[in-house]
Design a protein around this motif. Structure first.
Motif, short mmCIF file in Angstrom:
data_model
loop_
_atom_site.label_atom_id
_atom_site.label_comp_id
_atom_site.label_asym_id
_atom_site.label_seq_id
_atom_site.Cartn_x
_atom_site.Cartn_y
_atom_site.Cartn_z
N ILE A 74 0.83 -1.21 0.00
CA ILE A 74 0.00 0.00 0.00
C ILE A 74 0.86 1.25 0.00
CG2 ILE A 74 -1.68 1.33 1.36
CD1 ILE A 74 -2.95 -1.33 2.17
N TYR A 75 1.98 1.22 0.73
CA TYR A 75 2.86 2.39 0.80
C TYR A 75 3.43 2.74 -0.57
CZ TYR A 75 6.51 5.53 2.54
OH TYR A 75 7.32 6.62 2.76
N TRP A 76 3.79 1.71 -1.35
CA TRP A 76 4.36 1.96 -2.67
C TRP A 76 3.30 1.92 -3.78
CZ3 TRP A 76 8.85 4.05 -2.41
CH2 TRP A 76 9.74 3.70 -1.39
N GLY A 77 2.24 1.13 -3.57
CA GLY A 77 1.25 0.97 -4.63
C GLY A 77 0.15 2.02 -4.65
N LEU A 78 -0.32 2.44 -3.47
CA LEU A 78 -1.42 3.41 -3.42
C LEU A 78 -1.05 4.74 -4.08
CD1 LEU A 78 -4.29 4.00 -2.49
CD2 LEU A 78 -3.37 4.69 -0.26
N PRO A 79 0.13 5.31 -3.82
CA PRO A 79 0.50 6.56 -4.51
C PRO A 79 0.53 6.41 -6.02
CG PRO A 79 1.92 6.21 -2.62
CD PRO A 79 1.14 4.95 -2.81
N LEU A 80 0.97 5.24 -6.49
CA LEU A 80 1.02 4.98 -7.93
C LEU A 80 -0.39 5.01 -8.53
CD1 LEU A 80 2.83 4.19 -10.35
CD2 LEU A 80 2.44 1.79 -9.73
N VAL A 81 -1.33 4.35 -7.85
CA VAL A 81 -2.72 4.33 -8.32
C VAL A 81 -3.31 5.73 -8.31
CG1 VAL A 81 -5.05 3.50 -7.77
CG2 VAL A 81 -3.10 1.95 -7.57
N ILE A 82 -3.05 6.48 -7.23
CA ILE A 82 -3.58 7.84 -7.11
C ILE A 82 -3.05 8.74 -8.22
CG2 ILE A 82 -3.56 9.94 -5.69
CD1 ILE A 82 -3.65 8.09 -3.23
N ASP A 83 -1.75 8.63 -8.49
CA ASP A 83 -1.15 9.46 -9.55
C ASP A 83 -1.72 9.11 -10.92
OD1 ASP A 83 0.40 10.88 -7.78
OD2 ASP A 83 2.17 9.60 -8.01
N ARG A 84 -1.94 7.81 -11.18
CA ARG A 84 -2.51 7.39 -12.46
C ARG A 84 -3.94 7.93 -12.62
NH1 ARG A 84 0.02 2.85 -14.90
NH2 ARG A 84 2.26 3.24 -14.73
N LEU A 85 -4.73 7.82 -11.56
CA LEU A 85 -6.11 8.32 -11.60
C LEU A 85 -6.14 9.83 -11.75
CD1 LEU A 85 -7.79 6.15 -8.80
CD2 LEU A 85 -8.12 5.96 -11.27
N SER A 86 -5.20 10.50 -11.10
CA SER A 86 -5.14 11.97 -11.17
C SER A 86 -4.86 12.43 -12.58
CB SER A 86 -4.06 12.49 -10.21
OG SER A 86 -3.99 13.89 -10.25
N VAL A 87 -3.93 11.74 -13.26
CA VAL A 87 -3.61 12.09 -14.65
C VAL A 87 -4.79 11.78 -15.56
CG1 VAL A 87 -2.14 11.49 -16.61
CG2 VAL A 87 -1.12 11.78 -14.35
N TYR A 88 -5.42 10.63 -15.34
CA TYR A 88 -6.52 10.20 -16.21
C TYR A 88 -7.72 11.14 -16.10
CZ TYR A 88 -10.02 7.18 -18.37
OH TYR A 88 -11.00 6.68 -19.18
N PHE A 89 -8.06 11.55 -14.87
CA PHE A 89 -9.24 12.41 -14.67
C PHE A 89 -8.89 13.90 -14.62
CE2 PHE A 89 -10.72 8.34 -12.84
CZ PHE A 89 -11.90 8.19 -13.56
N GLY A 90 -7.59 14.23 -14.74
CA GLY A 90 -7.16 15.62 -14.73
C GLY A 90 -7.39 16.33 -13.41
N TRP A 91 -7.15 15.64 -12.31
CA TRP A 91 -7.38 16.24 -10.99
C TRP A 91 -6.31 17.25 -10.61
CZ3 TRP A 91 -8.36 10.82 -8.44
CH2 TRP A 91 -9.64 10.39 -8.81
N GLY A 92 -5.12 17.12 -11.16
CA GLY A 92 -4.02 17.99 -10.78
C GLY A 92 -3.55 17.75 -9.36
N PHE A 93 -3.70 16.52 -8.91
CA PHE A 93 -3.35 16.15 -7.53
C PHE A 93 -2.24 15.12 -7.56
CE2 PHE A 93 -3.92 13.30 -3.88
CZ PHE A 93 -3.89 14.22 -2.84
N LYS A 94 -1.24 15.29 -6.70
CA LYS A 94 -0.12 14.34 -6.65
C LYS A 94 -0.09 13.63 -5.31
CE LYS A 94 2.98 16.44 -10.03
NZ LYS A 94 2.88 15.29 -10.94
N SER A 95 0.26 12.37 -5.36
CA SER A 95 0.29 11.56 -4.14
C SER A 95 1.36 12.03 -3.16
CB SER A 95 0.55 10.08 -4.49
OG SER A 95 1.81 9.94 -5.12
N SER A 96 2.34 12.77 -3.66
CA SER A 96 3.42 13.25 -2.79
C SER A 96 2.91 14.20 -1.72
CB SER A 96 4.50 13.94 -3.62
OG SER A 96 3.95 14.99 -4.38
N SER A 97 1.70 14.75 -1.93
CA SER A 97 1.12 15.67 -0.95
C SER A 97 0.39 14.92 0.18
CB SER A 97 0.14 16.63 -1.63
OG SER A 97 -0.93 15.92 -2.23
N ILE A 98 0.28 13.59 0.05
CA ILE A 98 -0.38 12.79 1.08
C ILE A 98 0.66 12.43 2.16
CG2 ILE A 98 -1.62 10.64 1.58
CD1 ILE A 98 -2.52 10.60 -1.31
#
Length: 236
Positions: A74-98
């Protein structure tokens, strides 16, 4: 080799500074996990169509794999999923801010939910089926029967197991140090690294863990007497 008793005393209070984070890493996952566990247990008991099979897999997989593995995946995989979803939906959100603490709490909570589910399910199933049938006979709905008859009795059954899982997650919180969370054992390692007195620092940490475990056992014993008063002919 001589053990430095004075350093154990000094290290004890220095390590104690990490106690708040350790309690956060223990209590929050258990509270969230309890909520997940109730829902999961009820879905599996009443075999809600399709969903119960997914939850069967969830419980089996999480209980059948190491908690450290859950943290790392989860520590390595969740940020990856979040970043992929952010790019796909154009959220402009990065997992590094979590905050990394939030990711660790997520891993612990998901794991706690699987273990809590089995504890709660066993408690609910331990209550005589005739009691819920009697509740239906006097016009109670299923939620009313669960809340007023089944749950109060189940709590008395599962309290020792809840204490066990608290102690287990208290010790498991030490795994958070693998992802840079400074809990008790991690703090002990840092304190020891300054003077190279690792044995003394770990003894000090052991006393803290032991003290918390004794406190949990005493509290559980007190609560168990209160919630099982009906077994002794009293009134709750």
């Amino acid at each position: 080799m001589k053990i430095d008793v004075v350093f154990i005393y000094t290290a004890f209070f220095e390590i104690l500074k990490a106690l708040p984070l350790t309690l956060v890493l223990t209590f929050i996952p258990l509270v969230i996990g309890f909520g997940i566990g109730i829902i999961t247990a009820l879905v599996r008991i009443y075999k809600v169509k399709y969903i119960y099979r997914v939850l069967d897999f969830y419980v089996s997989f999480l209980r059948g794999t190491p908690i450290l593995l859950h943290i790392l995946v989860i520590y390595w995989g969740l940020p990856l999923v979040i970043d992929r979803l952010s790019v796909y939906f154009g959220w402009g959100f990065k997992s590094s801010s979590i905050p990394s603490l939030l990711i660790v709490l997520t891993a612990f909570s998901i794991t706690a939910g699987a273990y809590m589910s089995e504890i709660i399910r066993s408690g609910l199933l331990s209550v005589n089926r005739g009691q819920i049938e009697a509740a239906y006979a006097i016009g109670m709905t299923t939620p009313q029967a669960l809340w007023r008859i089944i749950v109060p009795q189940a709590v008395g059954v599962i309290l020792p197991n809840l204490c066990n899982i608290f102690v287990g997650f208290l010790h498991t919180s030490s795994l958070a140090f693998t992802v840079s969370q400074m809990e008790l054992l991690g703090k002990a390692s840092v304190v020891a690294s300054v003077s190279l007195k690792f044995l003394e620092a770990y003894i000090a940490a052991a006393f803290i863990y032991w003290g918390l475990t004794l406190l949990a056992e005493k509290l559980t014993s007190f609560l168990e007497k209160k919630v099982t008063v009906y077994n002794r002919g009293g009134v709750a």
